[in-house]
Design an enzyme around this catalytic site. Sequence first.
Site, PDB file in Angstrom:
ATOM      1  N   GLU A 145       0.849  -1.196   0.000  1.00 32.16           N
ATOM      2  CA  GLU A 145       0.000   0.000   0.000  1.00 32.16           C
ATOM      3  C   GLU A 145       0.883   1.244   0.000  1.00 32.16           C
ATOM      4  O   GLU A 145       0.431   2.341   0.292  1.00 32.16           O
ATOM      5  CB  GLU A 145      -0.946  -0.017   1.196  1.00 32.16           C
ATOM      6  CG  GLU A 145      -0.282  -0.192   2.536  1.00 32.16           C
ATOM      7  CD  GLU A 145      -1.277  -0.155   3.689  1.00 32.16           C
ATOM      8  OE1 GLU A 145      -1.887   0.900   3.863  1.00 32.16           O
ATOM      9  OE2 GLU A 145      -1.409  -1.162   4.398  1.00 32.16           O
ATOM     10  N   CYS A 176      -3.158  -3.835   4.450  1.00 30.98           N
ATOM     11  CA  CYS A 176      -2.184  -4.850   4.908  1.00 30.98           C
ATOM     12  C   CYS A 176      -2.495  -6.245   4.397  1.00 30.98           C
ATOM     13  O   CYS A 176      -1.772  -7.192   4.723  1.00 30.98           O
ATOM     14  CB  CYS A 176      -2.135  -4.893   6.424  1.00 30.98           C
ATOM     15  SG  CYS A 176      -1.650  -3.342   7.142  1.00 30.98           S
ATOM     16  N   HIS A 201      -1.555 -10.745  11.904  1.00 30.08           N
ATOM     17  CA  HIS A 201      -1.092  -9.436  11.437  1.00 30.08           C
ATOM     18  C   HIS A 201      -0.838  -8.608  12.701  1.00 30.08           C
ATOM     19  O   HIS A 201      -1.716  -8.508  13.559  1.00 30.08           O
ATOM     20  CB  HIS A 201      -2.173  -8.794  10.567  1.00 30.08           C
ATOM     21  CG  HIS A 201      -1.947  -7.324  10.337  1.00 30.08           C
ATOM     22  ND1 HIS A 201      -0.782  -6.843   9.788  1.00 30.08           N
ATOM     23  CD2 HIS A 201      -2.713  -6.233  10.618  1.00 30.08           C
ATOM     24  CE1 HIS A 201      -0.846  -5.525   9.725  1.00 30.08           C
ATOM     25  NE2 HIS A 201      -2.010  -5.126  10.223  1.00 30.08           N
TER      26      HIS A 201
HETATM   27  P1  HMG Z   1      -3.596   5.634  22.197  1.00 29.44           P
HETATM   28  O1  HMG Z   1      -4.995   6.097  22.204  1.00 29.44           O
HETATM   29  O2  HMG Z   1      -2.540   6.667  22.348  1.00 29.44           O
HETATM   30  O3  HMG Z   1      -3.328   4.549  23.292  1.00 29.44           O
HETATM   31  O4  HMG Z   1      -3.287   4.909  20.795  1.00 29.44           O
HETATM   32  P2  HMG Z   1      -4.278   4.040  24.455  1.00 29.44           P
HETATM   33  O5  HMG Z   1      -4.615   5.149  25.370  1.00 29.44           O
HETATM   34  O6  HMG Z   1      -5.397   3.214  23.868  1.00 29.44           O
HETATM   35  O7  HMG Z   1      -3.263   3.075  25.209  1.00 29.44           O
HETATM   36  C1  HMG Z   1      -2.740   1.948  24.571  1.00 29.44           C
HETATM   37  C2  HMG Z   1      -2.556   0.859  25.605  1.00 29.44           C
HETATM   38  O8  HMG Z   1      -1.520   1.242  26.520  1.00 29.44           O
HETATM   39  C3  HMG Z   1      -3.804   0.599  26.463  1.00 29.44           C
HETATM   40  O9  HMG Z   1      -3.855  -0.800  26.687  1.00 29.44           O
HETATM   41  C4  HMG Z   1      -3.465   1.312  27.769  1.00 29.44           C
HETATM   42  O10 HMG Z   1      -4.149   0.784  28.894  1.00 29.44           O
HETATM   43  C5  HMG Z   1      -1.977   1.043  27.849  1.00 29.44           C
HETATM   44  P3  HMG Z   1      -5.192  -1.632  26.272  1.00 29.44           P
HETATM   45  O11 HMG Z   1      -6.272  -1.103  27.117  1.00 29.44           O
HETATM   46  O12 HMG Z   1      -5.409  -1.328  24.799  1.00 29.44           O
HETATM   47  O13 HMG Z   1      -4.808  -3.048  26.521  1.00 29.44           O
HETATM   48  N1  HMG Z   1      -1.226   1.956  28.721  1.00 29.44           N
HETATM   49  C6  HMG Z   1      -0.239   1.549  29.530  1.00 29.44           C
HETATM   50  N2  HMG Z   1       0.283   0.327  29.788  1.00 29.44           N
HETATM   51  C7  HMG Z   1       1.321   0.248  30.681  1.00 29.44           C
HETATM   52  N3  HMG Z   1       1.827   1.334  31.335  1.00 29.44           N
HETATM   53  C8  HMG Z   1       1.317   2.568  31.126  1.00 29.44           C
HETATM   54  C9  HMG Z   1       0.240   2.710  30.199  1.00 29.44           C
HETATM   55  N4  HMG Z   1      -0.471   3.767  29.730  1.00 29.44           N
HETATM   56  C10 HMG Z   1      -1.370   3.287  28.833  1.00 29.44           C
HETATM   57  N5  HMG Z   1       1.833   3.615  31.773  1.00 29.44           N
HETATM   58  C11 HMG Z   1      -3.626   3.258  19.089  1.00 29.44           C
HETATM   59  C12 HMG Z   1      -3.276   3.514  20.556  1.00 29.44           C
HETATM   60  C13 HMG Z   1      -3.365   1.779  18.755  1.00 29.44           C
HETATM   61  C14 HMG Z   1      -5.111   3.577  18.850  1.00 29.44           C
HETATM   62  C15 HMG Z   1      -2.750   4.169  18.188  1.00 29.44           C
HETATM   63  O14 HMG Z   1      -1.390   3.881  18.368  1.00 29.44           O
HETATM   64  C16 HMG Z   1      -3.077   4.050  16.693  1.00 29.44           C
HETATM   65  O15 HMG Z   1      -4.000   4.709  16.210  1.00 29.44           O
HETATM   66  N6  HMG Z   1      -2.315   3.217  15.918  1.00 29.44           N
HETATM   67  C17 HMG Z   1      -2.546   3.019  14.481  1.00 29.44           C
HETATM   68  C18 HMG Z   1      -3.762   2.186  14.185  1.00 29.44           C
HETATM   69  C19 HMG Z   1      -3.537   0.697  14.375  1.00 29.44           C
HETATM   70  O16 HMG Z   1      -2.438   0.189  14.428  1.00 29.44           O
HETATM   71  N7  HMG Z   1      -4.661  -0.061  14.420  1.00 29.44           N
HETATM   72  C20 HMG Z   1      -4.596  -1.509  14.568  1.00 29.44           C
HETATM   73  C21 HMG Z   1      -5.775  -2.217  13.932  1.00 29.44           C
HETATM   74  S1  HMG Z   1      -5.986  -1.738  12.232  1.00 29.44           S
HETATM   75  C22 HMG Z   1      -4.786  -2.658  11.379  1.00 29.44           C
HETATM   76  O17 HMG Z   1      -4.222  -3.578  11.893  1.00 29.44           O
HETATM   77  C23 HMG Z   1      -4.502  -2.243   9.971  1.00 29.44           C
HETATM   78  C24 HMG Z   1      -3.225  -1.433   9.791  1.00 29.44           C
HETATM   79  O18 HMG Z   1      -2.091  -2.277   9.901  1.00 29.44           O
HETATM   80  C25 HMG Z   1      -3.242  -0.721   8.419  1.00 29.44           C
HETATM   81  C26 HMG Z   1      -3.515  -1.558   7.164  1.00 29.44           C
HETATM   82  O19 HMG Z   1      -4.291  -2.488   7.128  1.00 29.44           O
HETATM   83  O20 HMG Z   1      -2.963  -1.129   6.155  1.00 29.44           O
HETATM   84  C27 HMG Z   1      -3.080  -0.356  10.818  1.00 29.44           C
END
Ligand code: HMG
Length: 388
Positions: free
Chosen positions: A79, A111, A233
């Site tokens: 992509e 992906c 993935h």
């Molecule tokens: P965010 O909102 O900054 O993070 O972004 P959060 O507040 O959700 O925290 C993440 C985790 O850290 C949580 O754990 C928190 O509790 C934990 P969870 O509840 O999820 O288990 N946390 C801590 N843990 C330990 N110590 C601490 C602490 N503080 C918080 N002190 C988000 C997270 C993934 C949304 C962001 O990084 C993002 O938007 N990433 C990109 C999108 C993505 O990867 N999506 C995945 C699914 S889509 C996919 O796989 C397709 C893709 O590859 C693209 C394609 O297909 O081409 C992306």
Amino acid sequence: MTIGIDKMGFFTSDYYLDMADLANARGEDPNKYLIGIGQKDQAVIPPTQDVVTMAANAAAKILSDDDKQAIDMVIFGTETGVDNSKSAAIYVQSLLGISNSARSFEIKQACYGGTAGVQMAFDHIAMHPESKVLVLAADIARYGIGTAGEVTQGGGAVAMLMSQDPQILALDNQSAFHSENIMDFWRPFYRRDAIVDGHYSTDIYIDFFNQTFKDYSAKYQRTLSDFSAVAFHLPFTKMGLKALRTVIDDGAHSQKLLKEFDHSKKYNALVGNLYTGSLYLSLLSLLANSKTLQPGDRIGLFSYGSGAQGEFYSGTIAPEIQPQSLAGQVEQVIANRTRLSVPEYEAMYANGLSNAGGDVTFDAADDDSRFVLLGRQADQLVYRDQQA
Ligand code: HMG
């Protein structure tokens, strides 16, 4: 006759960013990135590497001269295409000296493109058993400086040679898939960085995993206990864990699956998201690091591409597998990387080909990879084989 993955090659950039450094620079607790997201390092891609050079560098490690003559199809899942018309596959075919009698083309569905290539290669070899197909999965994951997605960036390439009687993974030809029009992640033509609805995307990923795993289980009368491991993935390693947790319980087999999952995420935690290549780097990580998997063991594979397409399929480990050689190849690449400071990463991130056009020349003096991108002249990309 079995059909599947005969050889696998991996390539990523010589540069990486430590996720604790990034957390400190962004005012986050490092444990959020290291534990909450599950990423330790992130590949940072220099301007002299794009998906063409990374895929060519990955494939060059595994292809013999005989393979290059026998390959009659080159499928490039990406992509991060380098042209709106011409496929990245044609460039790689030419750089590597693969037979001109091959069909070469590119596939896009976020992906999922690499998996589409693997399935198409399977069907082609089933019809033409002497064929060898090169499937390339390469991407650069970009969300932007200071965004929530920044910690989930990365990049790299996995090259897979598919053939009859494969030496790594024989596919079962058993698969369940699901697609739906979903706006969780996309990248309009004018942008180098993706647009993402992060939390929504993680929910959809889990929904698609549950749906395809349920369909697969019903279609083929299998349960979780039929799998010795499941590879996912991995946009970030916690994502696969979240999905796995929705189907396991407290039993001994579930504990085994969790242990195998740890092996499957090791390399991804050091490279970050490489979009189309992510599932296949995870498969490499699992096969290279597991101490318990044996030839004949069945592996489940969950592929997800935003937008969205999901697929759950399976295969069994080939008798000839050589885990040490898979591990050696990946670990050599990772061990030789240079750590960047956050300002150095930000400068490298801002560099590279812009969508605005114009001539540009990159200095490849510091890039000792075999294939490099030297820039763009008169709207044509200029690649160099540094061994030629
Ligand atoms: P965010 O909102 O900054 O993070 O972004 P959060 O507040 O959700 O925290 C993440 C985790 O850290 C949580 O754990 C928190 O509790 C934990 P969870 O509840 O999820 O288990 N946390 C801590 N843990 C330990 N110590 C601490 C602490 N503080 C918080 N002190 C988000 C997270 C993934 C949304 C962001 O990084 C993002 O938007 N990433 C990109 C999108 C993505 O990867 N999506 C995945 C699914 S889509 C996919 O796989 C397709 C893709 O590859 C693209 C394609 O297909 O081409 C992306």
